[in-house]
Design a protein around this motif. Sequence first.
Motif, PDB file in Angstrom:
ATOM      1  N   GLU A 147     -11.798  18.107 -20.848  1.00  0.00           N
ATOM      2  CA  GLU A 147     -10.644  17.749 -21.673  1.00  0.00           C
ATOM      3  C   GLU A 147     -11.071  16.738 -22.731  1.00  0.00           C
ATOM      4  O   GLU A 147     -12.139  16.124 -22.633  1.00  0.00           O
ATOM      5  N   THR A 159      -4.493  18.060 -17.016  1.00  0.00           N
ATOM      6  CA  THR A 159      -3.752  19.320 -17.083  1.00  0.00           C
ATOM      7  C   THR A 159      -3.060  19.585 -15.750  1.00  0.00           C
ATOM      8  O   THR A 159      -3.628  19.352 -14.681  1.00  0.00           O
ATOM      9  N   GLU A 160      -1.813  20.075 -15.808  1.00  0.00           N
ATOM     10  CA  GLU A 160      -1.004  20.242 -14.597  1.00  0.00           C
ATOM     11  C   GLU A 160      -0.764  21.713 -14.280  1.00  0.00           C
ATOM     12  O   GLU A 160      -0.617  22.539 -15.183  1.00  0.00           O
ATOM     13  N   ASN A 173       0.477  23.353 -17.777  1.00  0.00           N
ATOM     14  CA  ASN A 173       0.958  22.576 -18.915  1.00  0.00           C
ATOM     15  C   ASN A 173      -0.036  21.481 -19.291  1.00  0.00           C
ATOM     16  O   ASN A 173      -0.683  20.872 -18.432  1.00  0.00           O
ATOM     17  N   THR A 174      -0.157  21.271 -20.606  1.00  0.00           N
ATOM     18  CA  THR A 174      -0.959  20.171 -21.143  1.00  0.00           C
ATOM     19  C   THR A 174      -0.015  19.018 -21.428  1.00  0.00           C
ATOM     20  O   THR A 174       0.781  19.087 -22.372  1.00  0.00           O
ATOM     21  N   ALA A 179      -5.257  15.660 -22.827  1.00  0.00           N
ATOM     22  CA  ALA A 179      -5.489  16.691 -21.821  1.00  0.00           C
ATOM     23  C   ALA A 179      -5.827  18.052 -22.425  1.00  0.00           C
ATOM     24  O   ALA A 179      -5.997  19.026 -21.689  1.00  0.00           O
ATOM     25  N   LYS A 181      -7.871  21.011 -23.457  1.00  0.00           N
ATOM     26  CA  LYS A 181      -9.190  21.493 -23.053  1.00  0.00           C
ATOM     27  C   LYS A 181     -10.063  21.601 -24.302  1.00  0.00           C
ATOM     28  O   LYS A 181      -9.678  22.240 -25.283  1.00  0.00           O
ATOM     29  N   VAL A 196      -8.966  27.687 -15.345  1.00  0.00           N
ATOM     30  CA  VAL A 196      -8.433  26.409 -15.818  1.00  0.00           C
ATOM     31  C   VAL A 196      -8.396  25.429 -14.652  1.00  0.00           C
ATOM     32  O   VAL A 196      -7.804  25.707 -13.606  1.00  0.00           O
ATOM     33  N   ALA A 198      -6.931  22.230 -13.150  1.00  0.00           N
ATOM     34  CA  ALA A 198      -5.680  21.498 -13.341  1.00  0.00           C
ATOM     35  C   ALA A 198      -5.268  20.837 -12.035  1.00  0.00           C
ATOM     36  O   ALA A 198      -5.705  21.231 -10.949  1.00  0.00           O
ATOM     37  N   ARG A 254      -4.585  24.383 -25.706  1.00  0.00           N
ATOM     38  CA  ARG A 254      -3.403  23.646 -25.233  1.00  0.00           C
ATOM     39  C   ARG A 254      -2.460  24.636 -24.544  1.00  0.00           C
ATOM     40  O   ARG A 254      -2.226  25.745 -25.057  1.00  0.00           O
TER      41      ARG A 254
END
Length: 483
Positions: A147, A159-160, A173-174, A179, A181, A196, A198, A254
Amino acid sequence: MLLSREDTAAGAAVRSLPRFDPYIMETYLDDLREMKRQVYDLFKYNPELLTGPELSKEEHRAMVRTQLRALLKEGINPLTFFDRDYKKYFYLAECLSMVDLSLMVKSGVQYSLWGGSVLNLGTEQHRRAYYDDIGAFRLPGCFAMTELKHGSNVAALQTEAVLDVSTDEWVINTPDEGAIKWWIGNAAEDGKAATVFARLKVPSQDSQAGLVDHGVHAFVVPLRDEAGRCLPGVEIHDCGYKVGLNGVDNGAIRFSHVRVPRMNLLDRFATVDKSGRYSSPLTSESRRFAATLGELTGGRVGLTCGSVGVLKGAVTIAIRYSAGRQQFGPPDSAEVSVLDYQSTQLKLMPLLATAYCLHFAKDHLVNLYVDMKRTKDALLVEEVHSLSAGLKAYTTAFTQDALSICREACGGHGYAAINRLGQLRSDHDIFQTFEGDNTVLLQQVTGTLLKGYRARFKGAPLSSTFSYLKQYVASELVWTPYE
């Protein structure tokens, strides 16, 4: 044709040199020569596949795609090697490093990082869903870990991935600019999906407690449709020209509340059911995190192999040039080969000797890695992690310095782009940074060594010290009988 006295003297000097059969050394060093021949013949007899120094970023990226597809058409499938024969996979990386480092890195992103993460972090369902398309490059993919604000500190990624129990989906979600990438290979143009990394968050069983954060996990997230358009909620930007490796399409990604099925969690080390209940065979978050990153050690092994390949190529170029180029000499005599001067030998011969040393060290690392994947032995996992970190850091730093020495040893001719030393230096420079910054990697090695020393001195101070010294003396005083 009449030869001058100087030509005759030079020829006699060459003929007086000791004869050396390179085939003997080649067969000793290299038991996969047939693959090397196949790879190099592909480019030798198809010169349109060779990368020229004048290509733009866009042209270079298109060339690397063409090169990769040509390898697949030739029957050289890196994912098959990565899945079934690691030794061949890493050997291919070394071969490709002297074709075009962008090709080597692009292949590594596609097959070791994107493909490898699916195979090593996922389960059989993920293999069935993605294996064939990844292998055939029908599904170009990314390894979306780094990130903007977090590179080596993977545990702190922002990142979630939040589970929506009502729809049985992850919401990727960013949360902020930091956050995003960043520097993600294959993202700017080709990537259709990504692994990804997260923070996995699920609703708490206590409705008042909100979300429970289980730390960083890996998810498969689609990026583009078949026409190459970004999917809803996915925003990708090109990172643009770089110092080197411009044949690799690095991008920034994003995510804005992108939804993917719950099954897109790569769940080898942890699962989440429809109700949001989290379970793992590993009892602590730190152990799960270590297991996840431990499966990705192959990236450092691959970079070590590629860096050794670059070192071999650069040293070969410089020594061949220095052997052929003649400068000065005694009066009324033929000029002397530049390689005969002690100053040139002091530059190049240590590089040659170290190239041999790193060749054997690299082979040792690959063999340990193969044993580790076969046995899953915990001590071997730790050893490979530490050795790959240290050897990657040392090899890439040494090769980068060697490239400058080789360029200088070739004088003005070494500065010509067609002779590749400048491009190799620019392309290889990032090897000291990605797959772990060299400084951070050496700190990891230091931590492992200190841990080992602590274990050696465990117990009462006097007895543990005596035990350590006894082992040390025994290892130093090994008697070898004369033959």
